[in-house]
Design a protein around this motif. Structure first.
Motif, PDB file in Angstrom:
ATOM      1  N   LEU A 175       0.840  -1.189   0.000  1.00  0.00           N
ATOM      2  CA  LEU A 175       0.000   0.000   0.000  1.00  0.00           C
ATOM      3  C   LEU A 175       0.877   1.242   0.000  1.00  0.00           C
ATOM      4  O   LEU A 175       1.799   1.371   0.807  1.00  0.00           O
ATOM      5  CB  LEU A 175      -0.895  -0.007   1.245  1.00  0.00           C
ATOM      6  CG  LEU A 175      -2.041   0.999   1.288  1.00  0.00           C
ATOM      7  CD1 LEU A 175      -3.065   0.679   0.205  1.00  0.00           C
ATOM      8  CD2 LEU A 175      -2.720   0.951   2.657  1.00  0.00           C
ATOM      9  N   ASP A 176       0.599   2.170  -0.925  1.00  0.00           N
ATOM     10  CA  ASP A 176       1.361   3.417  -1.013  1.00  0.00           C
ATOM     11  C   ASP A 176       0.749   4.432  -0.051  1.00  0.00           C
ATOM     12  O   ASP A 176      -0.414   4.822  -0.200  1.00  0.00           O
ATOM     13  CB  ASP A 176       1.330   3.959  -2.445  1.00  0.00           C
ATOM     14  CG  ASP A 176       2.329   5.095  -2.649  1.00  0.00           C
ATOM     15  OD1 ASP A 176       2.640   5.780  -1.653  1.00  0.00           O
ATOM     16  OD2 ASP A 176       2.789   5.291  -3.784  1.00  0.00           O
ATOM     17  N   CYS A 177       1.529   4.860   0.939  1.00  0.00           N
ATOM     18  CA  CYS A 177       1.048   5.838   1.926  1.00  0.00           C
ATOM     19  C   CYS A 177       1.819   7.149   1.806  1.00  0.00           C
ATOM     20  O   CYS A 177       2.080   7.838   2.800  1.00  0.00           O
ATOM     21  CB  CYS A 177       1.152   5.284   3.342  1.00  0.00           C
ATOM     22  SG  CYS A 177      -0.020   3.956   3.683  1.00  0.00           S
ATOM     23  N   GLY A 178       2.206   7.478   0.584  1.00  0.00           N
ATOM     24  CA  GLY A 178       2.907   8.739   0.344  1.00  0.00           C
ATOM     25  C   GLY A 178       2.099   9.700  -0.495  1.00  0.00           C
ATOM     26  O   GLY A 178       2.654  10.624  -1.110  1.00  0.00           O
ATOM     27  N   ARG A 179       0.776   9.514  -0.539  1.00  0.00           N
ATOM     28  CA  ARG A 179      -0.082  10.361  -1.367  1.00  0.00           C
ATOM     29  C   ARG A 179      -0.318  11.728  -0.717  1.00  0.00           C
ATOM     30  O   ARG A 179      -0.218  11.880   0.502  1.00  0.00           O
ATOM     31  CB  ARG A 179      -1.416   9.680  -1.639  1.00  0.00           C
ATOM     32  CG  ARG A 179      -1.321   8.297  -2.258  1.00  0.00           C
ATOM     33  CD  ARG A 179      -0.558   8.313  -3.567  1.00  0.00           C
ATOM     34  NE  ARG A 179      -0.622   7.010  -4.222  1.00  0.00           N
ATOM     35  CZ  ARG A 179       0.145   6.664  -5.245  1.00  0.00           C
ATOM     36  NH1 ARG A 179       1.041   7.520  -5.710  1.00  0.00           N
ATOM     37  NH2 ARG A 179       0.038   5.470  -5.794  1.00  0.00           N
ATOM     38  N   THR A 180      -0.676  12.686  -1.563  1.00  0.00           N
ATOM     39  CA  THR A 180      -0.930  14.057  -1.112  1.00  0.00           C
ATOM     40  C   THR A 180      -2.233  14.566  -1.713  1.00  0.00           C
ATOM     41  O   THR A 180      -2.502  14.354  -2.897  1.00  0.00           O
ATOM     42  CB  THR A 180       0.220  15.001  -1.516  1.00  0.00           C
ATOM     43  OG1 THR A 180       1.409  14.610  -0.847  1.00  0.00           O
ATOM     44  CG2 THR A 180      -0.102  16.446  -1.157  1.00  0.00           C
ATOM     45  N   ILE A 181      -3.023  15.223  -0.876  1.00  0.00           N
ATOM     46  CA  ILE A 181      -4.184  15.995  -1.342  1.00  0.00           C
ATOM     47  C   ILE A 181      -3.875  17.465  -1.094  1.00  0.00           C
ATOM     48  O   ILE A 181      -3.468  17.838   0.012  1.00  0.00           O
ATOM     49  CB  ILE A 181      -5.471  15.606  -0.588  1.00  0.00           C
ATOM     50  CG1 ILE A 181      -5.847  14.152  -0.841  1.00  0.00           C
ATOM     51  CG2 ILE A 181      -6.640  16.494  -1.028  1.00  0.00           C
ATOM     52  CD1 ILE A 181      -7.079  13.711  -0.068  1.00  0.00           C
ATOM     53  N   LYS A 182      -4.065  18.269  -2.110  1.00  0.00           N
ATOM     54  CA  LYS A 182      -3.861  19.698  -1.932  1.00  0.00           C
ATOM     55  C   LYS A 182      -4.872  20.455  -2.774  1.00  0.00           C
ATOM     56  O   LYS A 182      -5.558  19.874  -3.618  1.00  0.00           O
ATOM     57  CB  LYS A 182      -2.439  20.109  -2.311  1.00  0.00           C
ATOM     58  CG  LYS A 182      -2.101  19.925  -3.785  1.00  0.00           C
ATOM     59  CD  LYS A 182      -0.680  20.368  -4.064  1.00  0.00           C
ATOM     60  CE  LYS A 182      -0.334  20.203  -5.554  1.00  0.00           C
ATOM     61  NZ  LYS A 182       1.035  20.670  -5.855  1.00  0.00           N
ATOM     62  N   GLY A 183      -4.954  21.751  -2.549  1.00  0.00           N
ATOM     63  CA  GLY A 183      -5.877  22.565  -3.319  1.00  0.00           C
ATOM     64  C   GLY A 183      -6.176  23.865  -2.611  1.00  0.00           C
ATOM     65  O   GLY A 183      -5.421  24.322  -1.757  1.00  0.00           O
ATOM     66  N   LYS A 184      -7.316  24.453  -2.962  1.00  0.00           N
ATOM     67  CA  LYS A 184      -7.705  25.752  -2.428  1.00  0.00           C
ATOM     68  C   LYS A 184      -9.158  25.680  -1.990  1.00  0.00           C
ATOM     69  O   LYS A 184      -9.986  24.996  -2.609  1.00  0.00           O
ATOM     70  CB  LYS A 184      -7.518  26.835  -3.496  1.00  0.00           C
ATOM     71  CG  LYS A 184      -7.848  28.249  -3.029  1.00  0.00           C
ATOM     72  CD  LYS A 184      -7.673  29.251  -4.151  1.00  0.00           C
ATOM     73  CE  LYS A 184      -6.224  29.542  -4.449  1.00  0.00           C
ATOM     74  NZ  LYS A 184      -5.584  30.360  -3.410  1.00  0.00           N
ATOM     75  N   ILE A 185      -9.469  26.370  -0.907  1.00  0.00           N
ATOM     76  CA  ILE A 185     -10.842  26.471  -0.413  1.00  0.00           C
ATOM     77  C   ILE A 185     -11.303  27.906  -0.613  1.00  0.00           C
ATOM     78  O   ILE A 185     -10.674  28.849  -0.108  1.00  0.00           O
ATOM     79  CB  ILE A 185     -10.945  26.085   1.072  1.00  0.00           C
ATOM     80  CG1 ILE A 185     -10.290  24.724   1.329  1.00  0.00           C
ATOM     81  CG2 ILE A 185     -12.410  26.047   1.519  1.00  0.00           C
ATOM     82  CD1 ILE A 185     -10.234  24.343   2.793  1.00  0.00           C
ATOM     83  N   ILE A 186     -12.380  28.077  -1.383  1.00  0.00           N
ATOM     84  CA  ILE A 186     -12.894  29.413  -1.670  1.00  0.00           C
ATOM     85  C   ILE A 186     -14.391  29.438  -1.415  1.00  0.00           C
ATOM     86  O   ILE A 186     -15.041  28.406  -1.296  1.00  0.00           O
ATOM     87  CB  ILE A 186     -12.608  29.833  -3.127  1.00  0.00           C
ATOM     88  CG1 ILE A 186     -13.311  28.869  -4.107  1.00  0.00           C
ATOM     89  CG2 ILE A 186     -11.112  29.888  -3.395  1.00  0.00           C
ATOM     90  CD1 ILE A 186     -13.219  29.301  -5.554  1.00  0.00           C
TER      91      ILE A 186
END
Length: 756
Positions: free
Chosen positions: A6-17
């Motif tokens: 299992l790959d546990c190096g994932r990233t979620i990113k973005g902007k909240i507007i």
């Protein structure tokens, strides 16, 4: 065939507007199944790393409220932007103060992790992590925040929505607040927020109590801390719950304890510098959609040893103590708190009601009662053995404050969103023992209106308030009771704008006019100011202090670089300040430096900068500095006790996760404080101390267990054990600052409190 790991190096990113396109700052993005979280920055950007493939349970929260939640399935790094409309992201649409985006002033928030890393420090020391904020100290246990060179009555502290009213008139009367009651502390610099007070020239500190989760159940956490210098131990526990049957009902309890002994400079112990502190708070809440109420009660109790080397027997010894590098009072380590000492108690009771006024807005009504007791024990006991055996304080002050706030937050009217409010206050102070502050009654009432309007990227805010104050003082003089009365009234206003450029930068401009009446100590103090070991004399002829203030704030943020720069300027008419007087004064309690309250035309100007650069995912460099100058225009001389220019650079490294240890962070901080050369000419008992530099280390990790994940923070302050003196410490006349200090902090969530 072996199963793919299992790959546990994932990233979620973005902007909240929000739907208008404006960023939503300071929202908590939580991945509950992996205990990861992020706080959106001033431009709405967020990033959560080290997530595993598969389902991830994401929620966006504000002040404990769930604004949005969903399940996100990961198989690679993902960018997700969230657009939350007015009704979706703000659960309470009429609580304008919860919408930090709809203000012209910038709020700087200390995150829960920042507070955990600072646990065990005083409020003033905690706030120093922000640019432009220093602390005014009396020894190491008493400190109060200094914002843009201003402190005491020019910096307002709000505890759970109630203005803190303790005996904080002087430099050594610190706010009687336990920082452990909160996981949400915010700073508003300057006088932009007119709704908080007409006299907040320096700024406002907002301390909110721990929030109670919406999900039914019982949860909490435990904080532990130990410090090598002073062998200090701190503990704090919080437990809260929400009823499953009556979801509107919630409750919480919090308590803390602190115990420390004599502190140590690099070369010697500081005699009688122990502390004992015990505090608790409780709250009951009933929250419905259209109405609700809350009750809050807290108690703060502390015993403080006052460094015995600051209380001197005669004038010759006083001068020798100021000239001497090492105090004459030798000591070893001890937890004993002896004379001179202080015992301080502070109680806060608050009752709040709210209800919606149809679709137009919401009405909030709050009543607060505060009781403050201060007992001061001089170094030498009375000569009469029978009286000495009673061990009574030589001075005892009791201050009781009643306050009422009525605020109506209204929805859009002619495109304006804002609030109208009224405040009232009544105070009574009594004393027994030696003369310092007379008995008095202080009462007042004020009203304000604050409105905001937004046009796409531009938001304009304007506020106006009028206040009336009456101070009645009672003292015995010339064989009869004297009862002078002081009446004050004036207006205060502010105007501000915020403009967002291309979603990467924000500019804010605030202009304001503030005023404040002289406080009772500035008018009538006469005698030994015990904790600061000084004789202070007031002037009953002091006039109202008025100020014109300007703050410009510019923020810029891209993926790897962000910074804020804030120039500020305040011009004062009738600026009230404390000035050393010569020679020192000899009393029956010893010889002490003497100070007198004066008034002058003056200004305070400065520049704050804070920025960070993150070239790679595992390294970040953060820089902050503050430049400041205060000038007495009447005397054509510098102002006394203005903080020195300072610079700080921190290198942070994110280390690889281990099977048990994760979020491993290592930091090295370099701090430089310049010599304060802008001091009044020949108007101090000792020259300003030389510049100094310090190194600090810190390391943090999260340890995973079957039942919970707990965090560990290890640090070393003053790593090189430098001997130095701080210009903003009233005891710099007598001793060095403390030396090397190892710290260990442990944060343990109970029932996965932080992940609900």
């Amino acid at each position: 065939m072996a199963e793919k790991p299992l790959d546990c190096g994932r990233t979620i990113k973005g902007k909240i507007i929000e739907s208008s396109g404006d960023p939503l700052p300071y929202l908590n993005v939580l991945i509950s199944n992996s205990y990861k979280h992020s706080i959106s920055d001033s431009l709405g950007n967020y990033q959560v790393s080290q997530l595993c493939d598969g389902p991830n349970y994401l929620s966006i929260r504000q002040n404990g409220e769930i604004l949005y939640q969903d399940t996100i399935y990961l198989s690679s790094d993902t960018t997700i932007n969230f657009e939350l409309n007015e009704n979706g992201w703000r659960l309470n649409p009429f609580e304008i103060k919860a919408d930090a985006n709809f203000e012209s002033s910038r709020r700087e928030k200390l995150t829960k992790e920042e507070l955990d890393k600072k646990y065990g420090l005083t409020l003033g020391q905690i706030l120093e992590s922000k640019a432009g904020v220093r602390s005014l100290n009396t020894g190491n246990s008493i400190s109060k925040p200094v914002i843009h060179g201003m402190h005491s009555n020019r910096v307002l502290v709000y505890n759970n929505g109630i203005r803190q009213e303790g005996q904080q008139w002087g430099t050594e009367h610190a706010p009687e607040i336990d920082p452990a009651v909160s996981n949400n502390i915010q700073i508003i610099k300057g006088a932009a927020a007119i709704k908080y007070g007409f006299d907040a020239t320096g700024g406002i500190v907002l301390i909110e109590p721990r929030t109670v989760n919406k999900k039914p159940g019982i949860y909490g956490d435990l904080n532990l801390a130990a410090f090598s210098n002073g062998r200090q131990f701190n503990s704090s526990a919080f437990v809260g719950g929400r009823s499953e049957k009556y979801s509107a009902f919630s409750w919480a309890l919090q308590g803390s304890f602190k115990r420390g002994g004599n502190l140590h400079t690099p070369d010697y112990y500081l005699k009688n510098t122990g502390i004992k502190e015990y505090n608790f708070s409780s709250q009951l809440n009933w929250d419905k959609k259209n109405y609700g109420f809350a009750f809050y009660y807290s108690q703060f109790n502390t015993d403080l040893g006052i460094f015995s080397g600051s209380h001197i027997g005669n004038l010759t010894d006083l001068q020798n103590a100021i000239d001497r590098q090492i105090p004459n009072d030798n000591a070893d380590f001890s937890y004993k708190i002896d004379r001179p000492m202080q015992h301080i108690e502070h109680e806060l009771s608050k009752l709040n009601f709210y209800f919606n006024t149809g679709s137009a807005g919401r009405l909030n009504i709050s009543y607060g009662r505060q009781y403050n007791l201060r007992s001061e024990f001089d170094k030498h006991r009375p000569y009469d053995d029978s009286i000495a055996a009673l061990n009574n304080p030589e001075l005892q002050l009791e201050l009781t404050t009643h306050s009422m706030d009525v605020v109506w937050n209204h929805n859009k009217v002619l495109g304006l969103v804002g609030e109208i409010g009224m405040n009232s206050i009544y105070q009574k102070n009594t004393f027994s023992g030696r003369k310092f502050i007379p008995n008095f009654e202080n009462q007042g009432v004020g009203a304000y209106i604050l409105e905001r309007k937004k046009w796409n990227k531009l938001m304009i805010e304007a506020g106006f308030r009028y206040d009336v104050r009456q101070l009645n003082v009672y003292f015995w003089e010339n064989g009869s009771i004297q009862a002078p009365q002081h009446n004050y009234d004036d207006i205060a206003f502010n105007a501000g704008l915020k403009y967002t450029f291309n979603k990467k930068s924000i500019i804010r401009l605030n202009l304001s006019k503030t005023w404040r009446p002289p406080s009772v100590n500035e008018l009538y103090s006469d005698g030994l100011h015990h904790g600061s070991a000084a004789i202070e004399t007031g002037d009953a002829e002091l006039n109202e202090e008025r100020a014109l203030n300007a703050n410009l704030d510019f923020e810029y943020s891209v993926s790897k670089l962000s910074f804020q720069i804030t120039p500020h300027f305040s011009y004062f008419e009738n600026f009230i300040y404390l000035q050393p007087q010569f020679p020192p004064e000899l009393t029956i309690r010893g010889a002490f430096p003497s100070f007198e309250f004066k008034q002058a035309e003056a200004y305070i100007a400065g520049l704050d900068f804070a920025g960070s650069y993150k070239p790679v995912s595992f390294f970040q460099n953060s820089v902050k500095f503050s430049l400041l100058k205060g000038y007495n225009l009447s005397d054509r001389d510098n102002l006394f006790q203005i903080p020195s220019n300072s610079f700080e650079n921190k290198f942070e490294f994110l280390l690889k996760d281990h099977k048990i240890f994760k979020d491993n962070e290592f930091g090295l901080t370099f701090e430089y404080v310049a010599e304060q050369k802008n001091v009044p000419v020949a108007r101090d008992y000792a020259p300003a101390p030389p510049s100094y530099y310090l190194f600090h280390l810190d390391f943090s990790t999260e340890i995973k267990t079957e039942k919970t994940n707990f965090k560990v923070f290890f640090g070393v302050n003053n790593l090189l054990n430098q001997a130095y003196r701080n210009y903003m410490n009233r005891f710099r006349y007598f001793s060095d600052e403390i030396g090397r200090n190892f710290s260990l902090r442990i944060h343990i969530p109970i029932n996965n409190y932080e992940n609900k």
